[in-house]
Write a protein that holds these residues in place. Structure first.
Motif, PDB file in Angstrom:
ATOM      1  N   LYS A  87       8.227   3.662  -0.662  1.00 25.52           N
ATOM      2  CA  LYS A  87       9.051   4.719  -1.254  1.00 25.52           C
ATOM      3  C   LYS A  87      10.208   4.102  -2.032  1.00 25.52           C
ATOM      4  CE  LYS A  87       9.776   6.769   2.872  1.00 25.52           C
ATOM      5  NZ  LYS A  87      10.049   7.818   3.884  1.00 25.52           N
TER       6      LYS A  87
ATOM      7  N   ARG B   8       0.805  -1.214   0.000  1.00 29.02           N
ATOM      8  CA  ARG B   8       0.000   0.000   0.000  1.00 29.02           C
ATOM      9  C   ARG B   8       0.844   1.273   0.000  1.00 29.02           C
ATOM     10  NH1 ARG B   8      -5.193   1.099   0.508  1.00 29.02           N
ATOM     11  NH2 ARG B   8      -5.860   3.096   1.403  1.00 29.02           N
ATOM     12  N   ASN B   9       1.748   1.418   0.943  1.00 29.42           N
ATOM     13  CA  ASN B   9       2.564   2.630   1.048  1.00 29.42           C
ATOM     14  C   ASN B   9       4.052   2.271   1.011  1.00 29.42           C
ATOM     15  OD1 ASN B   9       0.200   4.113   1.398  1.00 29.42           O
ATOM     16  ND2 ASN B   9       0.325   4.022   3.640  1.00 29.42           N
TER      17      ASN B   9
ATOM     18  N   THR C 151       7.597   8.647  -3.683  1.00 32.87           N
ATOM     19  CA  THR C 151       6.746   8.062  -2.646  1.00 32.87           C
ATOM     20  C   THR C 151       5.395   7.682  -3.233  1.00 32.87           C
ATOM     21  OG1 THR C 151       7.795   9.409  -0.945  1.00 32.87           O
ATOM     22  CG2 THR C 151       5.636   8.481  -0.424  1.00 32.87           C
TER      23      THR C 151
ATOM     24  N   THR D  71       1.552   6.314  -2.131  1.00 26.91           N
ATOM     25  CA  THR D  71       0.635   6.045  -1.019  1.00 26.91           C
ATOM     26  C   THR D  71      -0.687   5.525  -1.565  1.00 26.91           C
ATOM     27  OG1 THR D  71      -0.077   8.352  -1.076  1.00 26.91           O
ATOM     28  CG2 THR D  71       1.615   7.790   0.513  1.00 26.91           C
ATOM     29  N   ASN D  72      -1.310   4.684  -0.784  1.00 26.67           N
ATOM     30  CA  ASN D  72      -2.639   4.138  -1.090  1.00 26.67           C
ATOM     31  C   ASN D  72      -2.678   3.362  -2.406  1.00 26.67           C
ATOM     32  OD1 ASN D  72      -3.617   5.340   1.257  1.00 26.67           O
ATOM     33  ND2 ASN D  72      -3.971   7.279   0.188  1.00 26.67           N
ATOM     34  N   ASN D  73      -1.553   2.701  -2.733  1.00 26.41           N
ATOM     35  CA  ASN D  73      -1.571   1.856  -3.924  1.00 26.41           C
ATOM     36  C   ASN D  73      -2.486   0.650  -3.702  1.00 26.41           C
ATOM     37  OD1 ASN D  73      -0.537   0.594  -6.466  1.00 26.41           O
ATOM     38  ND2 ASN D  73       0.119  -0.966  -4.975  1.00 26.41           N
TER      39      ASN D  73
END
Ligand SMILES: [Ca+2]
Length: 446
Positions: A387, A384-385, A402, A404-406
């Protein structure tokens, strides 16, 4: 020659004054990275003497591959000073032993530095006049004080070459004899012209292959120098030098990159004057940024067709038996129960990471992550998150990108090109739920 001459004049005066008033220093505090095969050189003054191991450690990860200490001042009696510090006398190194140890560390261990040079001369100094008088009186044999002191300095610093920065005498015979003396003790000679091309081309012509680099000053008094013209005059590619940002003037890292790109066909690399100024700057004009600016011009980067992470050395915070870090860079997305070609980390670490050592510095502009869903597992296990991070030493990391929320099975991202040898996938939320298990089938870099 204006600015530089002002700087040099101070140092030249210092040569006289500092013997009486040992107060003169140039200094401050430093920065970081990894090198290419072209020459990327940095000149430095005071900090290379007073900065100790801290400065050396920062140079080792800077990305510069050549470090040139400026400057060595031979005295009429043959004593050698570096700036205002007596370092060699009667054939012995008499300086601070910790300083010599620090210098010798530059080319050892993990480092971008492969070559060290000691630079002789400066504007407003009598260094080459003193060398001339010593050679005229004693010759250049291995028993002379000049020879013995330079040999002691070579051994103390690990110097591979002597850089000639004569800006006053311009006597071909003296310079050639001195160059032959340096060669006799196993060092190369490099030249650092800003003017007087007839003199420098004569020296090059007579010293032949002993001269393996020409550092051409393209700033200050040499600001109008054309590397292409100097290449013709010297019969070899040159290494153009630029002055980093200082006092509201000079070239930024991106400006260095732009100028060197224009000069590339006449050049074997580039150099930056002067570490004393550079160490006061920060990103995007850090020491590493300047080194990268040079290296990127001369590093041929295969564009996006190849996954450079493929089969490179991978390590991780932790892994499950048979689901090793290597399986994230093996080029396979064989699914769960059918080869299971993924790295899996399931311990309690709050952050999971996968580190790739690419073995050398690459320019990278795209990264891809293939998550659990690609292997036929539940998409709720998709990362999900996370980098993308880069590092030049494998220890200190900088965020590049970065996510996020993948929720997707595949993450495919384009980023501004960056240079790094070490790259890390750093995961802060391993799944869509509270499950703290990372599952990465493939991590790709382009
Ligand atoms: Ca795989």
């Amino acid at each position: 020659m204006l600015k530089r001459n002002i700087v040099r004049k101070h140092i030249g005066l210092c040569l006289v004054l500092c013997l009486l008033f040992p107060l003169f220093t140039i200094l401050s505090s430093p920065i970081k990275v990894e090198a290419a095969t072209a020459v990327s050189a940095i000149f430095g003054g005071g900090p290379f003497v007073t900065g100790g191991q801290t400065v050396m450690n920062q140079l080792k990860v800077s990305g510069f591959n050549t470090v040139i200490i400026w400057s060595v001042h031979p005295q009429p009696n043959g004593d050698l000073y570096i700036n205002d510090v007596l370092v060699c006398q009667n054939g012995n190194y008499v300086g601070d032993s910790a300083w010599a140890t620090a210098w010798q560390s530059l080319k050892t261990g993990t480092t971008s530095v492969t070559r060290v040079e000691i630079s002789v001369g400066a504007w407003g100094c009598s260094d080459f006049e003193n060398i001339q008088a010593l050679i005229n009186a004693n010759g250049t044999g291995s028993n002379t004080v000049l020879y013995r002191n330079f040999l002691a300095l070579k051994n103390a610093t690990g110097a591979d070459a002597v850089n000639f920065d004569d800006e006053s005498l311009y006597n071909v015979n003296t310079t050639v004899q001195f160059g032959q003396m340096c060669a006799a003790m196993g060092m190369k000679v490099t030249l650092c012209p800003y003017t007087n091309s007839n003199f420098w081309s004569s020296v090059k012509s007579q010293l032949g292959s002993t001269v393996d680099r020409v550092y051409l000053q393209c700033y200050d008094g040499g600001a109008s120098n054309n590397p292409s013209s100097w290449k013709s005059l010297m019969g070899m590619n040159v290494i153009p030098g630029l002055w980093c940002l200082h006092s509201g003037q000079g070239d930024s890292a991106s400006s260095v990159q732009s100028k060197l790109t224009n000069w590339k066909s006449s050049s074997d690399g580039g150099f930056i004057w002067l570490y004393d100024d550079l160490m006061k700057l920060s990103s995007p004009n850090s020491t590493a940024d300047y080194a990268n600016a040079i290296n990127s011009v001369f590093t041929s980067t295969p564009p996006t067709s190849n996954n450079i992470a493929l089969n490179k050395t991978a390590t991780a915070n932790q892994y499950v038996t048979n689901e090793t870090p290597a399986k994230a860079v093996d080029g396979s997305i064989a699914g769960y129960g059918n080869g299971n070609s993924k790295w899996c980390s399931d311990n309690t670490d709050s952050a999971k990471w996968l580190k790739i050592d690419l073995g050398q510095t690459y320019s990278i502009s795209r990264w891809v992550v293939k998550h659990a869903g690609i292997g036929g597992e539940s998409t709720s296990y998709n990362t999900r998150n996370f980098k993308l991070q880069k590092s030049t030493d494998g220890i200190n990391w900088t965020d590049v990108d970065t996510v996020t929320n993948n929720t997707s099975n595949i993450t495919d991202r384009t980023v501004t090109a960056f240079s790094a040898r070490y790259v890390r996938l750093y995961i802060t939320a391993a799944t869509q739920s509270t499950s703290n298990t990372a599952r990465i089938y493939e991590f790709e870099l382009y």
